[in-house]
Enzyme design. Structure first.
Site, PDB file in Angstrom:
ATOM      1  N   CYS A 181      -1.491  47.327-103.147  1.00 15.24           N
ATOM      2  CA  CYS A 181      -2.770  47.891-102.689  1.00 15.24           C
ATOM      3  C   CYS A 181      -3.527  48.371-103.912  1.00 15.24           C
ATOM      4  CB  CYS A 181      -2.523  49.050-101.723  1.00 15.24           C
ATOM      5  SG  CYS A 181      -3.975  50.083-101.420  1.00 15.24           S
ATOM      6  N   ILE A 229       0.524  70.783 -75.485  1.00 14.23           N
ATOM      7  CA  ILE A 229       0.475  71.266 -76.869  1.00 14.23           C
ATOM      8  C   ILE A 229      -0.803  70.740 -77.519  1.00 14.23           C
ATOM      9  CG2 ILE A 229       1.748  71.517 -79.029  1.00 14.23           C
ATOM     10  CD1 ILE A 229       3.150  72.722 -76.555  1.00 14.23           C
ATOM     11  N   SER A 242      -4.515  71.852 -79.554  1.00 16.04           N
ATOM     12  CA  SER A 242      -4.738  72.638 -80.750  1.00 16.04           C
ATOM     13  C   SER A 242      -4.401  74.097 -80.462  1.00 16.04           C
ATOM     14  CB  SER A 242      -6.195  72.504 -81.167  1.00 16.04           C
ATOM     15  OG  SER A 242      -6.438  73.252 -82.311  1.00 16.04           O
ATOM     16  N   ALA A 296      -5.708  67.721 -89.060  1.00 16.04           N
ATOM     17  CA  ALA A 296      -4.686  67.919 -90.093  1.00 16.04           C
ATOM     18  C   ALA A 296      -4.742  69.305 -90.730  1.00 16.04           C
ATOM     19  CB  ALA A 296      -4.764  66.822 -91.155  1.00 16.04           C
ATOM     20  N   ILE A 297      -5.009  70.294 -89.912  1.00  8.36           N
ATOM     21  CA  ILE A 297      -5.168  71.650 -90.446  1.00  8.36           C
ATOM     22  C   ILE A 297      -4.033  72.564 -90.002  1.00  8.36           C
ATOM     23  CG2 ILE A 297      -6.627  73.731 -90.265  1.00  8.36           C
ATOM     24  CD1 ILE A 297      -9.006  71.795 -90.265  1.00  8.36           C
ATOM     25  N   HIS A 357      -3.751  76.074 -89.143  1.00  9.42           N
ATOM     26  CA  HIS A 357      -4.739  77.108 -88.823  1.00  9.42           C
ATOM     27  C   HIS A 357      -4.236  78.506 -89.184  1.00  9.42           C
ATOM     28  CE1 HIS A 357      -7.603  74.528 -86.779  1.00  9.42           C
ATOM     29  NE2 HIS A 357      -6.591  73.913 -86.196  1.00  9.42           N
ATOM     30  N   CYS A 399      -5.149  43.711 -99.333  1.00  3.85           N
ATOM     31  CA  CYS A 399      -3.691  43.874 -99.409  1.00  3.85           C
ATOM     32  C   CYS A 399      -2.957  43.716 -98.094  1.00  3.85           C
ATOM     33  CB  CYS A 399      -3.349  45.220-100.031  1.00  3.85           C
ATOM     34  SG  CYS A 399      -3.823  46.621 -99.019  1.00  3.85           S
TER      35      CYS A 399
END
Lengths: 124, 416, 494
Positions: C408, C344, C346, C49-50, C52, C454
């Site tokens: 939740c 595709i 990183s 989730a970066i 870059h 939940c």
């Protein structure tokens, strides 16, 4: 004469005594290891014809929950538990149900009733 | 929004909370119960098996039967309560004033109260916390979730089941699945001894020929969309899997019954110190936490074996709240610290006042037979034919005995 | 005025970025086909989730990758704002613990200089500790790249899907492309499990399966290998929470093991980089060895790591690793209309917006594009009660009582948010409302209890909204149902 020693773990209270039942020629000769008389009583039943309370659920139409929980109001023979549970697959009740309501009388002729253990309110 | 002022707000409408609220109402204290679920009752609503109330009512009831006795009492006493009430935060403003922020359908409330009795119960450890890697597939449930599915909502989670954990919850779920015709392939226990009461080993496993594997762990879950099998392995004394002992068990369902953790999130945020052994707050014999006027009872305090103990603690906390309100605080005393001696894993409460008799709850670290539960400072000892980690020791420490002690009271289990 | 029918295979971050950009044009009819029930379930869902900074891209070896990474990075500033995608820009540190790693820092510094990345420099031990107090005291130096960002990739996929659909694109879910159909050296459409779909251009953004799709179109230039990356997530309450993105010095195989604090406030460690056999394209299991490896790597660069019992989730993703090593982005003249957007790997997440414009340009070279007059760049996320102040909460709960029913408890997610998520899923064409779909949109079940409280409540809401039995609600679509039937199911069979 055959002598059999049956070891029964008592489940009457959390103490969990290991009760030894000595059987000779089909007759109970002695009971040892129980801390209280209820233990002896349990051990005898356990050796002769073990019984348990069944708990399950049955369908509840128009209820606030789709099922209502039930139990047998007295212990039934252990080997009949699954049969009774299966029988309950075809039972449906209609809301409202109160705790203690008899859902099935004398289930499968075993001398115990199926009673509700939870109220089921009518769905608004 | 303003103007809501109570003597006691009970957070959590399960057995401990309802018992507390009944007592405080009977004491004439203005009481409010906040329950996050749809209904009062908590987890007992879904515990349809017997074993409830043996101590309290001297009757063997199912969970719902037990809890509805309390709910009826709540209704007949006219105790105020809100369901679907989510407590967002607790704020300590002064010794006699705590603010509770609550979110409910249609409104947000700020409630002011002199005391809080915190009875939010426990949560279950799940698969990842007990280190079971593998496929993230469906068919993995905590025991409580599986129980709610079956016994509240009438859904069968699966047909071939492996239970992880042999505590009472795991054993009871093994039986529950068996009674609905599922095949329970195994109960897997990482420790060398069972986690549950002996009676439950008998009536939940032996009755249904369900194998129990001690010193075993589930090391992997396999499957494409749903669980297809688990890999189990023997573990060594450090509870690590032994390479080469792995084998697969086919199943479609894994039920995690690997222990409960007190739910004390809001108390932690307030800075209440937590006992690493119980994972609940540190309390005195009024079940008051380190924050004045905030009491805790039931599984939020310590994981109990019996609902009866949770109720008992709820009532003790209610007594504490009454004293707190009458005296504007539980006043400073010569507190004796409870010290854990040989083979004692946890003990509650942590401090005792000497004002009254105290119910102590303790658990041992390992099983032993023919031992004495001893409190050397008081000279008291109690013979115990067996002690088991699964079975809580409940001991009433008499006021007179407490007064004999100075600063600490040691609990220990030993051969003599 | 016949529109050009553009069919995109794959609703991951790449395919959806392309859909968004192509939805800007009047004369394109954009359809995305996705085999899963929801968007972003491939590599998009499980990565670090970066965003870059691109100082690790070698412009000589992979010029296109370096260029698109740089452009993509900058585009995300704008896109995250327009699309209301949660994002933060904490900057990134490569941590060196020995001389060999310290020399690697110099290598990346020089790449950063060549790529024109702003602010990259080597920091000494002291500054390293100041930038990241949780770094291991044994670390000797670090490479600081202040422009690194973090975002929520699955929310990005959802946002892109919602925005594209609101601008006229369509998504066909649970539609698996069997092959690309070519006639007279031109693509004419795709054969799917739901029949033939006509198209004038077919964009292959099928992630891990892109090689199979390409081959079906007659283009056999590369293979995509699944490279597994395993991760762990810790409970919110752990003591160690890194301020920056920190990672070990990269090796030829991986960018190193990362430690981040997610946008949700959880410590995340990962990934491994394990090449799996070509036929293991569904193997998303975590493993004991994998977890052990990443924890040990993290231990090397952090002061300490939290106890094992504080892990609340383990997951793995498969990155599409091309046999060529490079992004394969190409418009083919034969079969005409076929476009590969394959391999595709990183930094694909970072590059995605730039890839989309690159594809747009390739199309524009062949077809003149007419901009829509009313293209709407804006999309807003679901209003979360947990992020509101007391007054906002009071107001929204009064307006919509369901905001006051918290479902939740760990993440404070209300019924209203779940209902809104379901509504939005339906709006983009989702047929099966899954528990995972709700989870990634609302963060319900993301917390320390992982849904043990939940999940049932959410399943009940889905069952009600979809009018299906509770047990039929699924985690990830068919085959992953919540239960197997009614409680007496087993007895019915016998």
């Amino acid at each position: 004469m055959t002598r059999v020693v049956r070891k029964v773990l008592c489940i009457v209270c959390p103490r969990g005594c290991e009760v030894k039942v000595v059987i000779e020629g089909g007759e109970i000769k002695s009971i040892e290891g129980n801390a209280c008389p209820r233990g002896a009583e349990y051990a005898v039943t356990e050796v002769r014809s073990p019984k348990r309370v069944l708990m399950s659920v049955v369908k509840c139409r128009d209820g606030d929950l789709p099922v209502v929980s039930v139990k047998t109001d007295k212990p039934i023979p252990k080997d009949k538990l699954l049969e009774v549970s299966k029988y309950l697959a075809n039972i449906e009740v209609k809301a409202p149900v109160e705790i203690g309501d008899i859902i099935v009388e004398n289930v499968l002729g075993l001398g115990a009733n199926i009673v509700a253990t939870r109220p089921c309110r009518k769905q608004k | 929004m303003a103007g809501l002022v109570y003597d006691v707000v009970v957070i959590g409408g399960g057995p401990a909370g309802l018992a507390a609220a009944i007592k405080t109402t009977e004491y004439g204290l203005k009481t409010l119960v906040l329950e996050q679920g749809e209904k009062l009752g908590g987890i007992t609503l879904q515990c349809i098996h017997p074993g409830f109330g043996i101590h309290y009512f001297k009757e063997d009831l199912t969970g719902p039967e037990f809890i509805y006795r309390f709910i009826k009492k709540i209704e007949s006493l006219g105790v105020e309560y809100y369901t679907n009430a989510y407590v967002e935060s607790i704020e300590y403003r002064s010794i006699m004033e705590k603010k509770i922020s609550v979110i409910m359908p249609g409104r947000v409330l700020d409630i002011t109260t002199k005391t809080i009795i915190y009875t939010t119960g426990a949560r279950e450890r799940h698969r990842y916390e007990i280190n079971i890697p593998g496929a993230n597939v469906s068919g993995v449930y905590t025991a409580g979730e599986a129980q709610a599915m079956m016994d509240l909502w009438g859904v069968m989670p699966g047909k071939r089941v492996v239970i992880v954990g042999s505590g009472d919850v795991g054993l009871i779920m093994a039986r529950r699945f068996a009674l609905e015709g599922a095949r329970v392939e195994a109960v897997i226990e990482i420790l060398p001894y069972p986690g549950g009461l002996t009676r439950n080993i008998v009536q939940c496993l032996k009755d249904y020929n369900i194998p129990l594997y001690l010193s075993h762990a589930v090391v992997e879950i396999k499957g494409r969309k749903r669980v297809e099998k688990v890999v189990v392995a023997k573990v060594n004394e450090n509870l690590e899997p032994i390479p080469g002992t792995e084998r697969e068990i086919e199943c479609d369902t894994v039920v995690i019954a690997a222990g409960l953790i007190p739910q004390v999130r809001l108390l932690e945020k307030l800075g209440v110190p937590i006992d690493p052994a119980t994972r609940g707050p540190i309390v005195n014999d009024y079940l008051e936490t380190s924050i004045p006027g905030i009491f805790v009872a039931g599984n939020a305090l310590v994981i109990n074996d019996f609902v009866d103990y949770a109720v008992e603690q709820g009532e003790q906390a209610a007594d504490g709240a009454r004293l707190f309100i009458e005296n504007k605080g539980i006043h400073t005393r010569k507190w004796r610290r409870i010290v854990k001696g040989r083979n004692i894993r946890l003990a509650v409460p942590h401090y005792v006042s000497g004002d009254k008799d105290v119910v102590l709850y303790a658990r041992v670290k390992w099983p032993e037979d023919n031992v004495w539960f001893r409190i050397p400072e008081t000279g008291r000892k109690l013979f115990m034919p067996k002690v088991r980690p699964a079975e809580m020791i409940r001991y009433v420490l008499a006021k007179d005995d407490i007064l004999k002690t100075t600063d600490k009271i040691t609990l220990e289990v030993s051969g003599q | 005025m016949g529109k050009t029918r553009v069919l995109i295979i794959g609703a991951g971050i790449t395919g959806l970025s392309i859909a968004r950009v192509l939805s800007m044009y009047e004369n394109l009819d954009v359809v995305v086909v996705e085999k899963e029930p929801d968007v972003g379930w491939g590599a998009t869902k499980a990565n670090t989730a970066i965003i870059h900074p691109c100082h690790e891209e070698d412009p000589d070896k992979h010029p296109l990758r370096a260029k698109l990474c740089l452009e993509g990075h900058d585009l995300w500033y704008k896109w995250t704002k327009e699309l209301d995608i949660p994002v933060k820009w904490p900057g990134e540190l490569i941590v060196a613990t020995n001389d060999e790693e310290a020399s690697a820092l110099k290598h990346y510094l020089s790449l950063g200089m060549r790529n024109g990345v702003a602010g990259v420099r080597i920091v000494d031990k002291e500054e390293l500790a100041a930038l990241e107090p949780n770094v291991n005291p044994n670390a000797i130096a670090g490479l600081w790249a202040p422009t690194a960002g973090q975002m929520s990739p699955w929310e990005a996929a959802v946002a892109l899907a919602e925005n594209s659909v609101s601008n006229g694109a369509r998504i066909l879910f649970e539609t698996e492309v069997k092959r690309v159909v070519v006639r007279e050296k031109k693509v004419v459409g795709v054969e799917t499990n739901n029949g033939f779909i006509e198209a004038d251009m077919v964009i292959n953004a099928a992630g891990i399966h892109a090689d199979e799709i390409s081959r079906s179109a007659g283009i056999d230039e590369f293979t995509i290998f699944p490279r597994r990356g395993e991760y762990v997530i810790y409970d919110e309450d752990v003591d160690i929470k890194v301020k920056r993105i920190v990672h070990t010095a990269p090796t030829p195989k991986t960018k190193g093991v990362y430690v981040t604090t997610t946008l949700e406030g959880n410590l995340l460690i990962g990934p491994t980089a394990e090449d799996l056999p070509i036929d293991a394209k569904e193997e998303k299991s975590t493993t004991r060895n994998g977890i052990k490896y990443i924890l040990e790597a993290a231990k090397k660069i952090l002061k300490t790591i939290p106890p094992r019992t504080k892990i609340i989730r383990m997951f793995a993703g498969l990155r599409p690793e091309p046999s060529t090593g490079s992004f394969i982005i190409k418009f083919y003249e034969e079969p005409w209309g076929f476009i590969n957007v394959a391999g595709i790997r990183s930094p694909g997440l970072t590059a995605a917006p730039a890839i989309a414009y690159y594809v747009r340009d390739m199309i524009a070279e062949r077809t003149s594009l007419v901009e829509k007059r009313k293209w709407n760049p804006i999309r807003r996320g679901i209003k979360r009660i947990s992020r509101m102040n007391q007054d906002e909460k009071a107001r929204i709960v009064k307006e919509n009582p369901r905001y006051g029913r918290i479902i939740c408890l760990c993440k404070e997610v209300s019924e209203a948010e779940i209902i809104e998520a379901i509504k939005r899923m339906k709006a983009i064409g989702v047929k099966t409302i899954t528990l995972d779909g709700i989870k990634f949109r609302t963060h319900a079940m993301f917390g320390r209890c992982q849904g043990s409280f939940c999940r049932l409540r959410i399943a009940l809401l889905i069952s009600r909204e979809q009018d299906i039995p509770l047990w039929k609600v699924s985690f990830k679509g068919s085959g992953s149902e919540y239960g197997v039937g009614e409680v007496k199911e087993v007895f019915k069979e016998v």
